[in-house]
Scaffold this active site. Structure first.
Site: not given
Length: 413
Positions: A127, A198, A223-224, A372
């Site tokens: 990312f 990560d 937040y995921k 995705r």
């Protein structure tokens, strides 16, 4: 073609030990939400919690809430809850700041601990935030550090005795491949390097045991899969053996050994608190706790098994029902080396995803050609898999994705 019916999937939902958790989230009944790997759904408790913080804690108790309502220690309280989900000990995790800021802190600390080495190993297709923050840090330091980019099959060979830090994401944001945390950490330590993991796409989605894997440092977002809300605070992990050994560079007042002594000169805390910067966002932290409290009641083994099964069925159905329409699996077929998502490559992936979203199946698109789908086992049902593929098949069969409105690029994909 698989010999399944929709009723088979409804039966799986009836026997799902996690089924009751769906009722704890705000989700429209006709919506299939397969984007929890980007933004988790809202726990129903979050609305009341946010209102209480605004109306009572802020509105009535005002500044006394720093003590009366525990605002000052909220970052630590939530950190300990996250620690229980990622195999860390109390006092090793804080909920604070943003993922990029936390990575910047840890990279700087790790490089200070390995001053004689100049190489950082990263996955090039990672990312972008991770790469960008690292590039910015080494430019700022101006000490000749370099990034050695390596893809999944090259990582182990890239970890040599000149490496200072290995900084990797456990689950790849595009393909969903899962790296072997234990093996990579062992290899790094064997050559004298430190490791930063990560956990943005793995925390809350699969079992993690940082201390069992002897991890040095880790970051992740709230937040995921932790369902903490848009822009929720991130978290930072520093193994106790490293606390007090190197100072992180963003030396704000909350990381001081005695913040309310208001000393002129900086004196770092020798605990996990030294990982903090300045005053933390209390409203956001308070809402994040709602997601954590739901997650902590779930059995991680059940969650992981459901995740693998949901993804397996989705892959099988897409390939059997939509395979002739140009979808190419980008995600590992083996669930044991896959996160909680499924990605397909398609030349017209953006338009297809926009058509799906219009038909109330929400996933997302990642350039240049990845569609995705994230599977959050706490609220995604088995029947959602069946219905999502049925809607995808309709979109492809009737070329609905060719509609001009689905081919107009939006700001967020």
């Amino acid at each position: 073609m698989p010999n399944y019916t929709r009723e088979d999937f409804l039966k799986l939902d009836e026997n799902d030990p996690l089924a009751a958790f769906r009722d704890e989230f705000e989700l429209p009944e006709d919506l299939i939400y397969l984007d929890g790997n980007s933004l988790g759904a809202m726990p129903k408790s979050a609305k009341a919690r946010a209102l209480d913080v605004v109306e009572r804690e802020w509105g009535q108790d005002l500044i006394t809430s720093w003590n009366k309502n525990g605002w000052f220690h909220l970052t630590e309280k939530l950190g300990n809850k996250i620690a229980s989900l990622i195999g860390a000990a109390p006092g090793e995790v804080l909920a604070c700041d943003a993922t990029g800021l936390n990575l910047y802190k840890l990279l700087s600390m790790a490089l200070d601990l390995k001053e004689d080495r100049k190489v950082i190993v990263m996955e090039g297709s990672n990312f972008p935030t991770d790469n960008y923050m690292t590039q910015g840090l080494i430019k700022q330091r101006g000490q000749g550090h370099e990034i050695r980019f390596a893809e999944i099959d090259q990582i182990m060979d890239a970890i040599t005795e000149d490496v200072a830090v290995v900084s990797l994401t456990q689950v790849h944001y595009k393909t969903g491949h899962l790296l072997d945390m234990k093996a990579i950490t062992e290899k790094a330590h064997a050559v004298g390097a430190l490791v930063i993991w990560d956990l943005c796409h793995s925390a809350g989605a699969l079992p993690i045991d940082l201390n069992k894997c002897d991890v040095d440092f880790a970051v992740g977002c709230g937040y995921k899969y932790l369902n903490g809300g848009p822009g929720a605070p991130a978290f930072i992990f520093v193994a106790k053996r490293h606390q007090g050994t190197a100072a992180q560079p963003l030396t704000g007042w909350w990381s001081h050994a005695a913040p309310f002594a208001f000393e002129r000169d900086y004196r770092p805390a020798d605990t996990i608190w030294q990982s903090l910067t300045g005053t933390q966002p209390i409203l956001s932290l308070s809402v994040l706790e709602c997601g954590l409290d739901v997650m902590m009641r779930a059995d991680m083994a059940d969650l992981r098994q459901k995740s693998i099964t949901l993804c397996d069925y989705f892959i099988e159905l897409v390939e059997s029902e939509c395979g002739k329409y140009g979808f190419e699996l980008a995600t590992p077929r083996n669930g044991e080396v896959r996160g909680s998502q499924v990605s397909f490559r398609h030349d017209y992936g953006y338009a297809i995803m926009q058509a799906l979203i219009a038909d109330k199946v929400i996933g997302d698109f990642r350039a240049p050609n990845i569609v995705r789908f994230g599977f959050t086992p706490l609220y995604v049902r088995y029947v959602d898999v069946w219905d999502a593929v049925a809607r995808l098949k309709k979109i492809m069969k009737y070329d609905l994705w060719k509609n001009a409105k689905y081919n107009q690029l939006t700001a967020v994909t």
